[in-house]
Design an enzyme around this catalytic site. Structure first.
Site, short mmCIF file in Angstrom:
data_model
loop_
_atom_site.label_atom_id
_atom_site.label_comp_id
_atom_site.label_asym_id
_atom_site.label_seq_id
_atom_site.Cartn_x
_atom_site.Cartn_y
_atom_site.Cartn_z
N TYR A 144 54.79 -14.47 -14.96
CA TYR A 144 53.61 -14.67 -14.13
C TYR A 144 53.44 -13.48 -13.19
O TYR A 144 54.41 -13.03 -12.57
CB TYR A 144 53.77 -15.96 -13.31
CG TYR A 144 52.60 -16.25 -12.38
CD1 TYR A 144 51.35 -16.59 -12.90
CD2 TYR A 144 52.75 -16.20 -10.99
CE1 TYR A 144 50.28 -16.88 -12.05
CE2 TYR A 144 51.68 -16.49 -10.14
CZ TYR A 144 50.45 -16.82 -10.67
OH TYR A 144 49.39 -17.10 -9.83
N ASP A 239 57.71 -6.46 -11.75
CA ASP A 239 57.15 -7.38 -10.76
C ASP A 239 58.32 -8.09 -10.10
O ASP A 239 58.89 -9.04 -10.64
CB ASP A 239 56.20 -8.38 -11.45
CG ASP A 239 55.59 -9.36 -10.46
OD1 ASP A 239 56.10 -9.46 -9.32
OD2 ASP A 239 54.61 -10.03 -10.83
N LYS A 267 56.11 -12.06 -1.38
CA LYS A 267 56.98 -13.14 -0.90
C LYS A 267 57.94 -12.73 0.24
O LYS A 267 57.51 -12.68 1.38
CB LYS A 267 57.68 -13.81 -2.07
CG LYS A 267 56.63 -14.47 -3.00
CD LYS A 267 57.11 -15.45 -4.01
CE LYS A 267 55.92 -16.17 -4.64
NZ LYS A 267 55.70 -15.94 -6.05
#
Ligand SMILES: *Cc1c(COP(=O)(O)O)cnc(C)c1O
Length: 429
Positions: A144, A239, A267
């Site tokens: 994702y 990522d 995050k």
């Protein structure tokens, strides 16, 4: 458990917001039941509107590696806010956090801050296309990277395929330059790269997929991906929105000793405030405006509150913090030993540093997305419910992972292991 207030808020919310939520998984659709309305977080704990207390392992989906309302993070935010919340100008905190991150990630010489991981991944791909002059990207089934159109792409039946849209509103044109391959299969990747490389700008991957359960890379796999990209002049984008500052202080790239061309972060680096970032060696980052031709901008990018929360968080993440996180995860696994033995062949507890996943499967390890697809999500839903009844908050989907924070105590872990053991007894008997 009394969740009257959460129920009444949810009832109101579904008439005001799609699904009652601002991000789909929060609606508890895959585990059933009523989403909890959280009023307060403190250390490892969440408190809902009805006053129930939970030990949290969702941790806002990863950012809160120090736990909720860490006192240094809260202080940094409140002190910064006193002087204003946004100026639309450069500020000192951006320089400070850029300095910290570039020192910890040798592959990042220059960095650009944005407001979400989605935005960072989109921008990293634009950069790779701008830098190489090629159009296509290769992504992995099960990874994702946020919700940009051309990244919302479903894989085929295990073979390399040109992506088909995974969401209404995404056109075939949006996804025609996205190629999807299975993770942990370097032969498939090599095959497609040999065929398409002249027009492939980038391979983008979560070095360790954490958004489709937890899928550890097979030994040598990441090296093979790196070598293929280097050989064909393709940019390798890691990522590390989850793995960055989570697997180690230099992310998955330090953990596995692999240097990507471009890194995507998010995050943890925002300490619980909205943030994303992408970075690379100077030669590549100099393509970004105003130095180069690749345009990318943001009204609130480099926002002082997010930068302050990020700095306060990163400063506390020293070697000792990572050792403590690993110790806690190992302790949880140790406490779980008897229950996992008892249900061996029916449940699998996977853990990598402070990330874990619970699978209802007969597999002894998980290497492929298709194996995650075959795990029993109905059992996970029941398990999630039993855990909530025991005041343990897991992310409300079997495709999500759990996160241990530095704030979880030995008593929390013991209680959690007990709850897991009791819940497995309920679910598997
Ligand atoms: C969460 C996540 C994103 C998206 O970040 P947002 O801030 O939610 O847009 C991208 N990539 C990975 C690996 C993520 O875990």
């Amino acid at each position: 458990m009394n969740i009257k207030k959460s129920k009444s808020l949810y009832k109101k919310a579904v008439n005001l917001m799609p699904g009652g939520v601002n991000s789909p998984v929060r609606a508890f659709k895959s585990v059933g039941g009523n989403p909890l309305y959280i009023k307060k977080g403190s250390g490892p704990n969440l408190f809902d509107e009805d006053g129930n207390k939970y030990t949290d392992y969702c941790m806002s989906w990863g950012p809160l590696i120090l736990g909720h309302a860490d006192k240094d993070v809260v202080k940094a935010i409140t002190e910064t806010a006193k002087n204003g919340t946004s100026f639309g100008t450069p500020n000192r905190l951006e320089v400070e956090i850029a300095d910290i991150i570039t020192k910890r990630f040798p592959s990042i010489e220059k960095i650009r801050f944005v407001n979400s991981g989605t935005e960072a991944a989109m921008s990293a791909i634009r950069l790779a296309r701008g830098h190489t002059g090629r159009n296509k990207i290769i992504k992995f089934d099960g990874c994702y990277h946020g919700h940009a159109d051309y990244l919302l792409v479903a894989g085929g039946s295990g073979l390399a395929t040109f992506g088909t849209p995974d969401s209404a509103g995404v056109t075939k044109n949006n996804t025609k330059d996205t190629i999807v391959v299975p993770y942990n299969d370097s032969d498939q990747l090599e095959k497609i790269i040999k065929k398409e490389h002249a027009d492939v700008a980038a391979v983008i991957m979560e070095p360790v997929p954490c958004n489709y359960g937890l899928i550890p890379p097979s030994s040598g796999y990441l090296n093979a991906v790196r070598e293929l990209c280097s050989k064909y002049g393709i940019m390798l984008i890691f990522d590390e929105v989850i793995t960055g500052f989570r697997l180690s202080k230099g992310g998955a790239q330090e953990y596995f000793g692999i240097r990507p061309d471009i890194t995507v972060l998010g995050k943890i680096i925002g300490g619980g405030l909205p943030v994303g970032a992408y970075g690379a060696p100077k030669k590549i980052m100099n393509c970004i405006a105003p130095d180069g031709p690749v345009y990318q901008a943001g009204t609130l990018s480099g926002n002082p509150l997010a930068m302050a929360a990020g700095i306060a968080t990163l400063k506390k993440l020293d070697q000792k913090a990572y050792k403590s996180l690993k110790d806690k995860a190992d302790t949880l696994k140790k406490y779980l030993g008897p229950a996992l033995d008892k249900y061996s062949g029916r449940v699998l507890f996977l853990q990598m540093e402070s990330i874990f996943a619970v699978y209802f499967t007969d597999k002894k390890e998980i290497r492929y997305v298709n194996e995650v697809r075959k795990t029993n999500m109905n059992l996970f839903a029941k398990f999630h419910n039993e855990m909530l009844n025991r005041n343990i908050y897991l992310s409300p989907s079997g495709y999500e992972v759990g996160f241990i924070s530095t704030a979880h105590t030995d008593a929390d872990l013991k209680k959690t292991a007990q709850a897991i053991s009791e819940s497995l007894d309920k679910v598997l008997n």
